[in-house]
Every structure is written in C-alpha cells, then in structure tokens.
Design a protein around this motif. Structure first.
Motif, PDB file in Angstrom:
ATOM      1  N   LEU A 197      -2.102  14.164   2.174  1.00 50.30           N
ATOM      2  CA  LEU A 197      -1.453  15.336   1.600  1.00 50.30           C
ATOM      3  C   LEU A 197      -1.660  15.448   0.087  1.00 50.30           C
ATOM      4  CD1 LEU A 197       1.943  15.205   3.553  1.00 50.30           C
ATOM      5  CD2 LEU A 197       0.065  16.835   3.887  1.00 50.30           C
ATOM      6  N   ASP A 198      -2.112  14.374  -0.526  1.00 53.22           N
ATOM      7  CA  ASP A 198      -2.272  14.367  -1.990  1.00 53.22           C
ATOM      8  C   ASP A 198      -3.670  13.854  -2.327  1.00 53.22           C
ATOM      9  OD1 ASP A 198      -2.237  13.774  -4.754  1.00 53.22           O
ATOM     10  OD2 ASP A 198      -0.087  13.439  -4.724  1.00 53.22           O
ATOM     11  N   GLN A 199      -4.535  14.748  -2.788  1.00 50.70           N
ATOM     12  CA  GLN A 199      -5.912  14.379  -3.084  1.00 50.70           C
ATOM     13  C   GLN A 199      -5.995  13.342  -4.200  1.00 50.70           C
ATOM     14  OE1 GLN A 199      -8.707  15.416  -1.423  1.00 50.70           O
ATOM     15  NE2 GLN A 199      -9.808  13.908  -2.662  1.00 50.70           N
ATOM     16  N   ASN A 200      -5.124  13.441  -5.213  1.00 52.06           N
ATOM     17  CA  ASN A 200      -5.122  12.475  -6.310  1.00 52.06           C
ATOM     18  C   ASN A 200      -4.777  11.083  -5.809  1.00 52.06           C
ATOM     19  OD1 ASN A 200      -5.053  11.577  -9.149  1.00 52.06           O
ATOM     20  ND2 ASN A 200      -2.857  11.393  -8.789  1.00 52.06           N
ATOM     21  N   ALA A 201      -3.765  11.004  -4.945  1.00 49.45           N
ATOM     22  CA  ALA A 201      -3.392   9.702  -4.377  1.00 49.45           C
ATOM     23  C   ALA A 201      -4.537   9.132  -3.558  1.00 49.45           C
ATOM     24  CB  ALA A 201      -2.139   9.845  -3.517  1.00 49.45           C
ATOM     25  N   LEU A 202      -5.230   9.996  -2.815  1.00 52.47           N
ATOM     26  CA  LEU A 202      -6.368   9.535  -2.018  1.00 52.47           C
ATOM     27  C   LEU A 202      -7.463   8.986  -2.913  1.00 52.47           C
ATOM     28  CD1 LEU A 202      -7.872   9.292   0.679  1.00 52.47           C
ATOM     29  CD2 LEU A 202      -8.625  11.654   0.376  1.00 52.47           C
ATOM     30  N   ASP A 203      -7.766   9.698  -4.015  1.00 49.15           N
ATOM     31  CA  ASP A 203      -8.819   9.248  -4.926  1.00 49.15           C
ATOM     32  C   ASP A 203      -8.480   7.896  -5.553  1.00 49.15           C
ATOM     33  OD1 ASP A 203     -10.250  11.532  -4.424  1.00 49.15           O
ATOM     34  OD2 ASP A 203      -9.483  12.617  -6.164  1.00 49.15           O
TER      35      ASP A 203
ATOM     36  N   ARG B  48      -2.055  -1.662 -13.786  1.00 47.14           N
ATOM     37  CA  ARG B  48      -0.871  -2.420 -14.193  1.00 47.14           C
ATOM     38  C   ARG B  48       0.410  -1.606 -14.026  1.00 47.14           C
ATOM     39  NH1 ARG B  48      -1.073  -5.762 -19.605  1.00 47.14           N
ATOM     40  NH2 ARG B  48       0.820  -6.540 -18.622  1.00 47.14           N
ATOM     41  N   ALA B  49       0.261  -0.282 -14.014  1.00 46.69           N
ATOM     42  CA  ALA B  49       1.441   0.565 -13.876  1.00 46.69           C
ATOM     43  C   ALA B  49       2.002   0.528 -12.465  1.00 46.69           C
ATOM     44  CB  ALA B  49       1.104   1.999 -14.274  1.00 46.69           C
ATOM     45  N   PHE B  50       1.110   0.520 -11.451  1.00 45.84           N
ATOM     46  CA  PHE B  50       1.660   0.532 -10.100  1.00 45.84           C
ATOM     47  C   PHE B  50       1.634  -0.819  -9.405  1.00 45.84           C
ATOM     48  CE2 PHE B  50      -2.202   0.380  -7.632  1.00 45.84           C
ATOM     49  CZ  PHE B  50      -3.155   1.162  -8.284  1.00 45.84           C
ATOM     50  N   VAL B  51       1.222  -1.877 -10.113  1.00 49.24           N
ATOM     51  CA  VAL B  51       1.327  -3.223  -9.552  1.00 49.24           C
ATOM     52  C   VAL B  51       2.776  -3.533  -9.170  1.00 49.24           C
ATOM     53  CG1 VAL B  51       1.400  -5.627 -10.306  1.00 49.24           C
ATOM     54  CG2 VAL B  51      -0.727  -4.382 -10.423  1.00 49.24           C
ATOM     55  N   TRP B  52       3.693  -3.155 -10.055  1.00 49.56           N
ATOM     56  CA  TRP B  52       5.097  -3.468  -9.797  1.00 49.56           C
ATOM     57  C   TRP B  52       5.632  -2.697  -8.595  1.00 49.56           C
ATOM     58  CZ3 TRP B  52       7.038  -7.610 -11.914  1.00 49.56           C
ATOM     59  CH2 TRP B  52       6.466  -8.088 -13.086  1.00 49.56           C
ATOM     60  N   PHE B  53       5.176  -1.467  -8.439  1.00 51.42           N
ATOM     61  CA  PHE B  53       5.600  -0.696  -7.270  1.00 51.42           C
ATOM     62  C   PHE B  53       5.028  -1.312  -5.998  1.00 51.42           C
ATOM     63  CE2 PHE B  53       6.194   2.287 -10.709  1.00 51.42           C
ATOM     64  CZ  PHE B  53       7.366   2.939 -10.355  1.00 51.42           C
ATOM     65  N   ALA B  54       3.783  -1.760  -6.061  1.00 49.54           N
ATOM     66  CA  ALA B  54       3.160  -2.382  -4.893  1.00 49.54           C
ATOM     67  C   ALA B  54       3.905  -3.654  -4.496  1.00 49.54           C
ATOM     68  CB  ALA B  54       1.690  -2.690  -5.181  1.00 49.54           C
TER      69      ALA B  54
ATOM     70  N   SER C 110       0.825  -1.208   0.000  1.00 54.70           N
ATOM     71  CA  SER C 110       0.000   0.000   0.000  1.00 54.70           C
ATOM     72  C   SER C 110       0.857   1.255   0.000  1.00 54.70           C
ATOM     73  CB  SER C 110      -0.930  -0.004   1.222  1.00 54.70           C
ATOM     74  OG  SER C 110      -1.813  -1.095   1.190  1.00 54.70           O
ATOM     75  N   ALA C 111       1.927   1.250   0.807  1.00 54.94           N
ATOM     76  CA  ALA C 111       2.801   2.427   0.889  1.00 54.94           C
ATOM     77  C   ALA C 111       3.464   2.711  -0.458  1.00 54.94           C
ATOM     78  CB  ALA C 111       3.852   2.209   1.976  1.00 54.94           C
ATOM     79  N   ALA C 112       3.977   1.689  -1.105  1.00 51.03           N
ATOM     80  CA  ALA C 112       4.636   1.883  -2.394  1.00 51.03           C
ATOM     81  C   ALA C 112       3.647   2.310  -3.468  1.00 51.03           C
ATOM     82  CB  ALA C 112       5.344   0.590  -2.812  1.00 51.03           C
ATOM     83  N   ALA C 113       2.433   1.748  -3.432  1.00 52.06           N
ATOM     84  CA  ALA C 113       1.418   2.151  -4.407  1.00 52.06           C
ATOM     85  C   ALA C 113       1.054   3.620  -4.227  1.00 52.06           C
ATOM     86  CB  ALA C 113       0.180   1.275  -4.263  1.00 52.06           C
ATOM     87  N   ALA C 114       0.863   4.039  -2.976  1.00 53.18           N
ATOM     88  CA  ALA C 114       0.528   5.439  -2.709  1.00 53.18           C
ATOM     89  C   ALA C 114       1.645   6.367  -3.167  1.00 53.18           C
ATOM     90  CB  ALA C 114       0.261   5.626  -1.213  1.00 53.18           C
TER      91      ALA C 114
END
Length: 333
Positions: A171-177, A119-125, A103-107
């Motif tokens: 702190l980031d509305q886009n990340a929250l959405d 699929r773009a942030f699966v790898w980061f997660a 979750s932290a890496a995805a955020a």
C-alpha cells in the motif's frame, strides 16, 4: 583420561574455529571491489597511513566485518537456543516470529513516520522483535508450554506479522522501496553506529545463553528429569525466549533478516560437540560468524556486481541443510 579426552578435542576444535575466524576476518578486509594484498591490510591495521587502502580498510571493511562477526554469533547462538527450547532440530529464530516482528515494525516506521535512515528504524525493528516475543509467550501459555505449542504459536505469530508487512509495503510505495533493500539482508549498509546501537542487546543475550546452557541440558532429558536436576521449566522457557529475542531481534534490526545461519550452524557443530549445550553455544558463537563472513566474501566475487549476503546464505544454506538432513536423520536435540 576417557572423560577428559572429549573435552580436550572439543577445546581444540574451538581454538581451530577461532583461528578460522581470524583468517576469514582478514579475508573480509582484503577482498572486495578493490582487492588489497593481505600484507598491505596488515600494515594499515598496524599503522594507518592515510592512503586509499587505509581508508577502505578502516572506514568501509572493518565496520562491515565487525557487524558480520557480531550478527553471525548472535544468529548462531539464537538458533542453538531455539532448537534446544523446542527440541526441534529444524527450528531457527524465525520460528518465533522475531524476524517477522522486526520487519513489521520497520515497515510501519517507514510508512507512518517516513524514516529512511537505517539507524533511525533499527530501534523500531528491535521493538517489533520484542513485541513478537512477548505475544508468543502469552499465546504459548506463559509458562511450561510444550515445545509443540511454542512452535505452533510462533508459526501463527510469524504468519500474521508477515501478512501485515506485505500489506503495508504493497500500500505504500516508499515503504516498499526502503524495505526491499533491508529485507534481503546485507552487511554493507550497517556501520559502527549501528553496531554500537545493538551491541548491548547482543552482549546481554550471549551472557544469558551461556547461563541457560546448564538448565537447557537438564530439560533435554525430559521435564521430570530436568526438574529433579533443579531446572525450572517455565523460568527456563521465559529466559530462553528473552535471550533469543535479544539476539535475533538485534541482529535482524541491524542487517535485516538472514536465513539459514541459525538453522544450519547448530547442526554442523552438534556433530562435533554432541548434545552438551555449553559447547554448542560456544561453537555457534565462533563458527556462525565464519559462515556469514565467508558468504559475504563470496557475494563480493561471485558476480560483477556485489551480491547481498542474505542471497548468498540462502543459496548456500539450502543445499548444505539438505546434506545435513540426509547424514543426520537420527539427530536428537
């Protein structure tokens, strides 16, 4: 005969579980906002005819069902490994901080890099889950850590990463959405591409779980007895942590964190299999997908609008777990 009978009954139970899995998978293909008769499902599976029903089954529900089977098996087996490793029947993959790391890496990837595609942030997660597992291993003492030390280190890692995720999303509305749709846990947003991305990690994790069953059985008798039977404590702990990270990390990266699947299913199957980790791993790989797909089907029909499977597993898992605790107070892993 007295030795073979339990194995035969457990084998029959595993076959029954496979039959249940096939039935629930077909149910997953048939039930939804647009219900499709089971006979039609079977027909379009055998011979796709380009109809609307064929499109719904092949393009929408088959990917969803396959990801449900894969993620369910991964979470169930990861939970079984976690409970065996910590010798704590209340343990689940989240105790390692793996879910929190994902979750932290995805955020962070959404907030800093502006990623929006799953699929773009699966790898980061998945990378975040791996980092969390590595940090836990270092904090716990690298080798030969006690189950209590592992659990405490995991709780510390989970708390720190959860706080970080909350700070980023506040702190980031886009990340929250973006995160609010992922963190609830859902199967419908995953696709075949997502499954292809995480499948190698799931396969390696499942193979490792099978190979680790025997040394975990030995260590369940105590460290001294386990060593006398040829099990190496530090190596077994490290490899088990790697397997849990691969399984839970890939599953969480694909669909978001799902609660109670890795906690409840090992409890349920242990009542049938006994303490033998070899049987527990096999049963969890079959019955956890049954539970997850059933929850997903329920989420489609419980309300006018579809309810994400993460919400349903939380609603079902809590009462089921309390019942199991009352019935099995004396359970030992």
């Amino acid at each position: 005969m007295s030795v073979k009978a339990p194995a035969l009954s457990r084998g029959a139970g595993l076959v029954l579980g496979l039959v249940a899995l096939v039935f629930v998978a077909l149910l997953s293909l048939a039930v939804g906002a647009r219900s499709i008769p089971l006979s039609t499902v079977l027909n379009v599976l055998a011979s796709p005819d380009g109809s609307d029903s064929a499109f719904v089954v092949w393009e929408l529900r088959i990917p969803r069902t396959l990801i449900g089977v894969a993620v369910g098996a991964a979470l169930g087996v990861a939970g079984a490994l976690m409970q065996a490793l910590t010798r704590n029947p209340l343990a689940d993959p989240g105790l390692l901080g793996v879910n929190a790391g994902a979750s932290a890496a995805a955020a962070l990837s959404i907030s800093v890099l502006g990623l929006t595609d799953l699929r773009a942030f699966v790898w980061f997660a998945f990378a975040g889950a791996a980092v969390a597992g590595t940090v836990l291993y270092v904090i716990a003492g690298r080798s030969g850590a006690s189950p209590v030390r592992l659990a405490l280190a995991g709780a510390a890692v989970m708390a720190a990463l959860t706080g970080f995720t909350q700070a980023v999303t506040l702190l980031d509305q886009n990340a929250l959405d973006q995160m609010r749709f992922w963190t609830v846990g859902a199967l419908e947003r995953a696709n075949i591409g997502t499954l292809t991305d995480v499948a190698p990690f799931l396969v390696v994790g499942l193979v490792m779980a099978i190979l680790l069953a025997r040394p975990l059985n030995a260590l369940s008798l105590g460290e001294e007895m386990g060593r006398s039977l040829g099990a190496h404590l530090g190596r077994t702990q490290l490899l088990t942590l790697v397997a849990v990270t691969l399984l839970a990390g890939a599953a969480t990266a694909a669909v978001g964190p799902l609660v109670f699947v890795g906690l409840v299913v090992p409890h349920m199957v242990r009542a049938i299999t006994g303490p033998d980790q070899r049987w527990i791993v096999g049963y969890c790989a079959v019955f956890a997908p049954v539970l997850l797909l059933l929850a997903d089907v329920l989420g489609r029909v419980m309300a006018r609008e579809e309810i994400d499977v993460g919400v349903v597993t939380a609603l079902l898992g809590g009462p089921v777990f309390l019942i199991l605790l009352r019935r099995h107070k004396a359970v030992r892993v």
